[in-house]
Scaffold this motif. Sequence first.
Motif, PDB file in Angstrom:
ATOM      1  N   PRO A   6    -104.707   0.172 -15.520  1.00 33.90           N
ATOM      2  CA  PRO A   6    -105.368  -1.086 -15.184  1.00 33.90           C
ATOM      3  C   PRO A   6    -104.397  -2.261 -15.313  1.00 33.90           C
ATOM      4  CG  PRO A   6    -106.128  -0.301 -17.319  1.00 33.90           C
ATOM      5  CD  PRO A   6    -105.167   0.711 -16.791  1.00 33.90           C
ATOM      6  N   ILE A   7    -104.360  -3.074 -14.271  1.00 29.19           N
ATOM      7  CA  ILE A   7    -103.573  -4.300 -14.280  1.00 29.19           C
ATOM      8  C   ILE A   7    -104.573  -5.447 -14.167  1.00 29.19           C
ATOM      9  CG2 ILE A   7    -101.818  -5.664 -13.097  1.00 29.19           C
ATOM     10  CD1 ILE A   7    -100.689  -2.984 -12.056  1.00 29.19           C
ATOM     11  N   ILE A   8    -104.610  -6.290 -15.193  1.00 28.35           N
ATOM     12  CA  ILE A   8    -105.554  -7.393 -15.247  1.00 28.35           C
ATOM     13  C   ILE A   8    -104.798  -8.676 -14.910  1.00 28.35           C
ATOM     14  CG2 ILE A   8    -107.165  -8.675 -16.716  1.00 28.35           C
ATOM     15  CD1 ILE A   8    -106.181  -5.321 -17.934  1.00 28.35           C
ATOM     16  N   LEU A   9    -105.233  -9.351 -13.860  1.00 32.02           N
ATOM     17  CA  LEU A   9    -104.604 -10.591 -13.422  1.00 32.02           C
ATOM     18  C   LEU A   9    -105.543 -11.754 -13.714  1.00 32.02           C
ATOM     19  CD1 LEU A   9    -103.573  -9.199  -9.950  1.00 32.02           C
ATOM     20  CD2 LEU A   9    -102.042  -9.536 -11.875  1.00 32.02           C
ATOM     21  N   PRO A  39    -110.630   6.587 -12.183  1.00 29.28           N
ATOM     22  CA  PRO A  39    -110.705   5.183 -11.753  1.00 29.28           C
ATOM     23  C   PRO A  39    -111.800   4.403 -12.487  1.00 29.28           C
ATOM     24  CG  PRO A  39    -110.495   6.627  -9.850  1.00 29.28           C
ATOM     25  CD  PRO A  39    -110.709   7.515 -11.047  1.00 29.28           C
ATOM     26  N   MET A  40    -112.931   5.048 -12.755  1.00 26.54           N
ATOM     27  CA  MET A  40    -114.028   4.368 -13.453  1.00 26.54           C
ATOM     28  C   MET A  40    -113.606   3.951 -14.862  1.00 26.54           C
ATOM     29  SD  MET A  40    -117.011   3.095 -13.373  1.00 26.54           S
ATOM     30  CE  MET A  40    -117.835   3.780 -11.981  1.00 26.54           C
ATOM     31  N   MET A  41    -112.947   4.841 -15.587  1.00 26.67           N
ATOM     32  CA  MET A  41    -112.479   4.499 -16.940  1.00 26.67           C
ATOM     33  C   MET A  41    -111.415   3.410 -16.881  1.00 26.67           C
ATOM     34  SD  MET A  41    -114.369   5.978 -19.036  1.00 26.67           S
ATOM     35  CE  MET A  41    -113.490   5.460 -20.498  1.00 26.67           C
ATOM     36  N   CYS A  42    -110.629   3.413 -15.831  1.00 23.89           N
ATOM     37  CA  CYS A  42    -109.621   2.371 -15.637  1.00 23.89           C
ATOM     38  C   CYS A  42    -110.303   1.004 -15.507  1.00 23.89           C
ATOM     39  CB  CYS A  42    -108.792   2.685 -14.390  1.00 23.89           C
ATOM     40  SG  CYS A  42    -107.560   1.437 -14.005  1.00 23.89           S
ATOM     41  N   LEU A  43    -111.344   0.930 -14.688  1.00 24.40           N
ATOM     42  CA  LEU A  43    -112.065  -0.333 -14.521  1.00 24.40           C
ATOM     43  C   LEU A  43    -112.753  -0.770 -15.810  1.00 24.40           C
ATOM     44  CD1 LEU A  43    -113.570   0.118 -10.964  1.00 24.40           C
ATOM     45  CD2 LEU A  43    -111.818  -1.519 -11.680  1.00 24.40           C
ATOM     46  N   ILE A  44    -113.301   0.170 -16.545  1.00 26.30           N
ATOM     47  CA  ILE A  44    -113.954  -0.151 -17.824  1.00 26.30           C
ATOM     48  C   ILE A  44    -112.930  -0.701 -18.806  1.00 26.30           C
ATOM     49  CG2 ILE A  44    -115.101   0.834 -19.852  1.00 26.30           C
ATOM     50  CD1 ILE A  44    -116.576   2.723 -17.849  1.00 26.30           C
ATOM     51  N   ASP A  45    -111.762  -0.045 -18.915  1.00 28.76           N
ATOM     52  CA  ASP A  45    -110.716  -0.514 -19.822  1.00 28.76           C
ATOM     53  C   ASP A  45    -110.224  -1.899 -19.399  1.00 28.76           C
ATOM     54  OD1 ASP A  45    -108.753  -0.016 -22.057  1.00 28.76           O
ATOM     55  OD2 ASP A  45    -107.332  -0.207 -20.401  1.00 28.76           O
ATOM     56  N   GLY A  46    -110.018  -2.086 -18.103  1.00 26.93           N
ATOM     57  CA  GLY A  46    -109.567  -3.382 -17.601  1.00 26.93           C
ATOM     58  C   GLY A  46    -110.571  -4.480 -17.885  1.00 26.93           C
ATOM     59  N   THR A  47    -111.850  -4.194 -17.691  1.00 19.87           N
ATOM     60  CA  THR A  47    -112.904  -5.173 -17.945  1.00 19.87           C
ATOM     61  C   THR A  47    -112.969  -5.542 -19.424  1.00 19.87           C
ATOM     62  OG1 THR A  47    -114.166  -4.304 -16.090  1.00 19.87           O
ATOM     63  CG2 THR A  47    -115.374  -5.637 -17.692  1.00 19.87           C
ATOM     64  N   THR A  48    -112.829  -4.545 -20.285  1.00 18.94           N
ATOM     65  CA  THR A  48    -112.849  -4.782 -21.731  1.00 18.94           C
ATOM     66  C   THR A  48    -111.681  -5.668 -22.150  1.00 18.94           C
ATOM     67  OG1 THR A  48    -113.908  -2.649 -22.095  1.00 18.94           O
ATOM     68  CG2 THR A  48    -112.836  -3.652 -23.989  1.00 18.94           C
ATOM     69  N   LYS A  49    -110.499  -5.372 -21.637  1.00 17.65           N
ATOM     70  CA  LYS A  49    -109.319  -6.171 -21.979  1.00 17.65           C
ATOM     71  C   LYS A  49    -109.446  -7.597 -21.428  1.00 17.65           C
ATOM     72  CE  LYS A  49    -106.021  -2.813 -23.292  1.00 17.65           C
ATOM     73  NZ  LYS A  49    -107.017  -2.065 -23.974  1.00 17.65           N
ATOM     74  N   ALA A  50    -109.967  -7.731 -20.218  1.00 18.01           N
ATOM     75  CA  ALA A  50    -110.129  -9.052 -19.617  1.00 18.01           C
ATOM     76  C   ALA A  50    -111.119  -9.905 -20.405  1.00 18.01           C
ATOM     77  CB  ALA A  50    -110.583  -8.913 -18.166  1.00 18.01           C
ATOM     78  N   ALA A  51    -112.178  -9.280 -20.902  1.00 18.71           N
ATOM     79  CA  ALA A  51    -113.193 -10.011 -21.660  1.00 18.71           C
ATOM     80  C   ALA A  51    -112.629 -10.563 -22.968  1.00 18.71           C
ATOM     81  CB  ALA A  51    -114.380  -9.100 -21.949  1.00 18.71           C
ATOM     82  N   ALA A  52    -111.580  -9.946 -23.472  1.00 21.36           N
ATOM     83  CA  ALA A  52    -110.978 -10.375 -24.732  1.00 21.36           C
ATOM     84  C   ALA A  52    -110.055 -11.579 -24.569  1.00 21.36           C
ATOM     85  CB  ALA A  52    -110.211  -9.225 -25.372  1.00 21.36           C
ATOM     86  N   ASN A  59    -113.814 -21.690 -16.610  1.00 21.12           N
ATOM     87  CA  ASN A  59    -114.168 -21.777 -15.188  1.00 21.12           C
ATOM     88  C   ASN A  59    -112.983 -22.107 -14.292  1.00 21.12           C
ATOM     89  OD1 ASN A  59    -116.824 -21.143 -15.639  1.00 21.12           O
ATOM     90  ND2 ASN A  59    -117.486 -23.268 -15.776  1.00 21.12           N
ATOM     91  N   LYS A  60    -111.856 -22.457 -14.883  1.00 25.39           N
ATOM     92  CA  LYS A  60    -110.667 -22.778 -14.093  1.00 25.39           C
ATOM     93  C   LYS A  60    -109.923 -21.519 -13.655  1.00 25.39           C
ATOM     94  CE  LYS A  60    -110.020 -27.118 -16.522  1.00 25.39           C
ATOM     95  NZ  LYS A  60    -109.168 -27.864 -17.451  1.00 25.39           N
ATOM     96  N   TYR A  61    -110.351 -20.364 -14.161  1.00 27.35           N
ATOM     97  CA  TYR A  61    -109.662 -19.100 -13.886  1.00 27.35           C
ATOM     98  C   TYR A  61    -110.662 -18.024 -13.488  1.00 27.35           C
ATOM     99  CZ  TYR A  61    -105.996 -21.493 -16.438  1.00 27.35           C
ATOM    100  OH  TYR A  61    -105.070 -22.411 -16.842  1.00 27.35           O
ATOM    101  N   TYR A  62    -110.165 -16.983 -12.822  1.00 30.97           N
ATOM    102  CA  TYR A  62    -110.962 -15.785 -12.587  1.00 30.97           C
ATOM    103  C   TYR A  62    -110.095 -14.565 -12.856  1.00 30.97           C
ATOM    104  CZ  TYR A  62    -108.769 -15.355  -7.928  1.00 30.97           C
ATOM    105  OH  TYR A  62    -107.885 -15.230  -6.894  1.00 30.97           O
ATOM    106  N   VAL A  63    -110.736 -13.433 -13.027  1.00 27.55           N
ATOM    107  CA  VAL A  63    -110.054 -12.189 -13.373  1.00 27.55           C
ATOM    108  C   VAL A  63    -110.089 -11.249 -12.177  1.00 27.55           C
ATOM    109  CG1 VAL A  63    -110.117 -10.164 -14.880  1.00 27.55           C
ATOM    110  CG2 VAL A  63    -110.675 -12.414 -15.797  1.00 27.55           C
ATOM    111  N   LYS A  64    -108.966 -10.629 -11.912  1.00 31.27           N
ATOM    112  CA  LYS A  64    -108.887  -9.595 -10.880  1.00 31.27           C
ATOM    113  C   LYS A  64    -108.304  -8.352 -11.547  1.00 31.27           C
ATOM    114  CE  LYS A  64    -106.858  -8.761  -6.316  1.00 31.27           C
ATOM    115  NZ  LYS A  64    -106.052  -9.393  -5.251  1.00 31.27           N
ATOM    116  N   ILE A  65    -108.975  -7.229 -11.398  1.00 33.77           N
ATOM    117  CA  ILE A  65    -108.523  -5.977 -12.015  1.00 33.77           C
ATOM    118  C   ILE A  65    -108.136  -5.005 -10.907  1.00 33.77           C
ATOM    119  CG2 ILE A  65    -109.152  -4.032 -13.492  1.00 33.77           C
ATOM    120  CD1 ILE A  65    -111.238  -5.942 -14.764  1.00 33.77           C
ATOM    121  N   LYS A  66    -106.937  -4.469 -11.031  1.00 31.22           N
ATOM    122  CA  LYS A  66    -106.468  -3.454 -10.091  1.00 31.22           C
ATOM    123  C   LYS A  66    -106.166  -2.192 -10.893  1.00 31.22           C
ATOM    124  CE  LYS A  66    -103.950  -4.484  -6.660  1.00 31.22           C
ATOM    125  NZ  LYS A  66    -102.909  -4.829  -5.719  1.00 31.22           N
ATOM    126  N   CYS A  67    -106.540  -1.053 -10.361  1.00 31.12           N
ATOM    127  CA  CYS A  67    -106.209   0.225 -10.982  1.00 31.12           C
ATOM    128  C   CYS A  67    -105.187   0.924 -10.098  1.00 31.12           C
ATOM    129  CB  CYS A  67    -107.463   1.080 -11.161  1.00 31.12           C
ATOM    130  SG  CYS A  67    -108.546   0.424 -12.437  1.00 31.12           S
TER     131      CYS A  67
END
Length: 74
Positions: A6-9, A39-52, A59-67
């Motif tokens: 997972p790559i979190i941008l 891929p599903m676990m990748c998205l879950i891990d990316g989402t968890t890391k992004a939430a942290a 609101n000035k930023y958004y998160v994009k997750i790529k696996c």
Amino acid sequence: MIQYLPIILICASTMSVKDCNRDNKDVSDVILGEAQNTPMMCLIDGTTKAAATQLSKDNKYYVKIKCVPKETNG
């Protein structure tokens, strides 16, 4: 065996989604997660890391997750 990295941008809300990529120097932050088996676990891990991150809550930023597929020896 293929694993997925997972790559979190974290991108400014003024940046278009297509421009929000790892090579763009204007991306606010790039976070790498841990390689996952599906891929599903990748998205879950990316989402968890992004939430942290603090930036993902602004609101000035958004998160994009790529696996990204990653070959492993084994």
